[in-house]
Design an enzyme around this catalytic site. Structure first.
Site, PDB file in Angstrom:
ATOM      1  N   ARG A 153       0.812  -1.224   0.000  1.00 18.35           N
ATOM      2  CA  ARG A 153       0.000   0.000   0.000  1.00 18.35           C
ATOM      3  C   ARG A 153       0.846   1.276   0.000  1.00 18.35           C
ATOM      4  NH1 ARG A 153      -1.968  -3.730  -1.149  1.00 18.35           N
ATOM      5  NH2 ARG A 153      -3.815  -4.805  -0.390  1.00 18.35           N
ATOM      6  N   SER A 195      -9.764   1.289   3.204  1.00 21.71           N
ATOM      7  CA  SER A 195      -9.075   1.031   4.474  1.00 21.71           C
ATOM      8  C   SER A 195      -8.464   2.329   4.996  1.00 21.71           C
ATOM      9  CB  SER A 195      -7.976  -0.015   4.278  1.00 21.71           C
ATOM     10  OG  SER A 195      -8.540  -1.262   3.939  1.00 21.71           O
ATOM     11  N   GLU A 268      -3.368   4.561   5.788  1.00 19.02           N
ATOM     12  CA  GLU A 268      -3.487   4.261   4.355  1.00 19.02           C
ATOM     13  C   GLU A 268      -4.137   5.469   3.678  1.00 19.02           C
ATOM     14  OE1 GLU A 268      -5.245   0.793   1.437  1.00 19.02           O
ATOM     15  OE2 GLU A 268      -4.398   0.264   3.377  1.00 19.02           O
TER      16      GLU A 268
END
Length: 273
Positions: A153, A195, A268
Site C-alpha cells: 500500500r 481502508s 493508508e
C-alpha cells in the site's frame, strides 16, 4: 491550464471537504509550469483515499483527456485518470490477465498505482511495467516498476503519474473475480476512504480498532462518523461529518491502539492539510 472549482463534500469518496480551487493539468507542459511555481503541488486524482482540509492549497488533477486505454502491441498504455472499472471491463473483453483485482476497486489508475492497491497478496504492481511521468523536463519519460519501490500500500512516487504501462497477458480469470468479490463482502457501502490504516505486520488494523472499543461507535456533532460495524478499518461518513472530526477520530484510534497494544498504526488514507 485552467482552474476548476470542486466541492469535495460530493467529489471525494468519504464525502468530506470544502469547495476548493483545483488546477487542471491538460498537458505535461502544464505540470512542468506548475512545478516552477510550487515544488509541492497536491495531487488529488479521483480523491478516493484522501481527506482534504477545507483550506488546502496547490491542488491539481489531470484533465479528462488522460482517461484512455491504448493498445501498443506488446503492452497497454493507460491514462492515469482512467477509472479502474473501465480498465477492468477492457481486460475482461480482451481476455487479458492481471487486471481481475480491479473488479469493484474504486479509483483512477494513477492513484491505484501510487498506492499499489490490491487485496492481500494480489497487487497492481504484478501487472505494471512502469509509468510515464516528468523527471527533468516537460517531456514524459518512462520509469520502470523496479524504480518505484512499490510495496504494501505504498510507493516512493512523488510526481504526477500521467499513464501506467501494463503487461499484456492472455487469460482473464473469472474465478479470481469471484474470489475478490467474496473477499470484499465485508466492506461497507457507506462513503469511506477504503481502508483507513495499513495492516501492521502479522495483525489487522480492524481487529485492533475493535479491541479498543471503537467499532460501530458514532462520533461528531451529528453522530455521523464511525469505524464501520461491518469492518472496523473502514471509517465511514453517514452524512455531514467534518474534516476536523475525521482527523480527530483517526488520531483517537491511533492513540488508543498504541496505548493498549504498543502498535503504531500507519495511515493508508492520505491527509492533505
Amino acid at each position: 491550464m485552467i482552474q476548476k472549482i470542486i466541492d469535495f463534500s460530493t467529489y471525494s469518496s468519504i464525502k468530506i471537504g470544502g469547495i476548493l480551487e483545483v488546477l487542471l493539468i491538460q498537458s505535461p507542459q502544464d505540470y512542468y509550469e506548475a512545478l516552477q511555481r510550487t515544488r509541492t503541488p497536491r495531487i488529488i486524482g479521483a480523491a478516493n483515499n484522501l481527506l482534504i482540509a477545507p483550506n488546502a492549497k496547490n491542488l491539481i488533477k489531470l484533465d479528462k483527456n488522460f482517461s484512455y486505454i491504448k493498445d501498443c502491441g506488446d503492452f497497454l498504455e493507460v491514462g492515469a485518470l482512467t477509472p479502474s472499472g473501465k480498465l477492468f471491463s477492457y481486460a475482461k473483453r480482451h481476455n487479458l490477465a492481471g487486471f481481475e483485482i480491479l473488479s469493484r476497486l474504486p479509483g483512477s489508475i494513477g492513484g491505484i498505482i501510487k498506492m499499489n492497491a490490491g487485496l492481500k497478496e494480489y497487487e497492481i504492481k504484478s501487472s505494471l511495467l512502469g509509468i510515464l511521468s516528468l523527471k527533468n523536463s516537460h517531456f514524459l519519460e518512462f520509469s520502470p516498476t523496479q524504480s518505484l519501490n512499490l510495496s504494501y500500500r505504498s510507493s516512493t512516487i512523488e510526481t504526477l503519474i500521467f499513464a501506467g504501462i501494463f503487461k499484456k497477458q492472455s487469460g482473464f480469470n473469472p474465478k479470481l473475480v469471484s474470489l475478490f468479490a467474496k473477499m470484499r463482502e465485508n466492506q461497507p457501502k457507506e462513503p469511506s476512504f477504503g481502508s483507513c490504516f495499513k495492516n501492521p505486520k502479522g495483525d489487522f488494523a480492524g481487529r485492533l480498532i475493535e479491541e479498543v472499543g471503537l467499532k460501530g461507535v458514532t462520533f461528531g456533532a451529528k453522530k455521523s462518523l464511525m469505524f464501520s460495524p461491518k469492518h472496523a478499518n473502514f471509517l465511514v461518513n453517514l452524512g455531514g461529518a467534518s474534516f476536523g472530526e475525521a482527523l480527530e477520530l483517526i488520531e483517537l484510534a491511533r492513540n488508543l491502539v498504541f496505548q493498549k497494544h504498543k502498535i503504531t498504526l500507519q495511515n493508508e488514507v492520505q491527509i492533505l492539510q
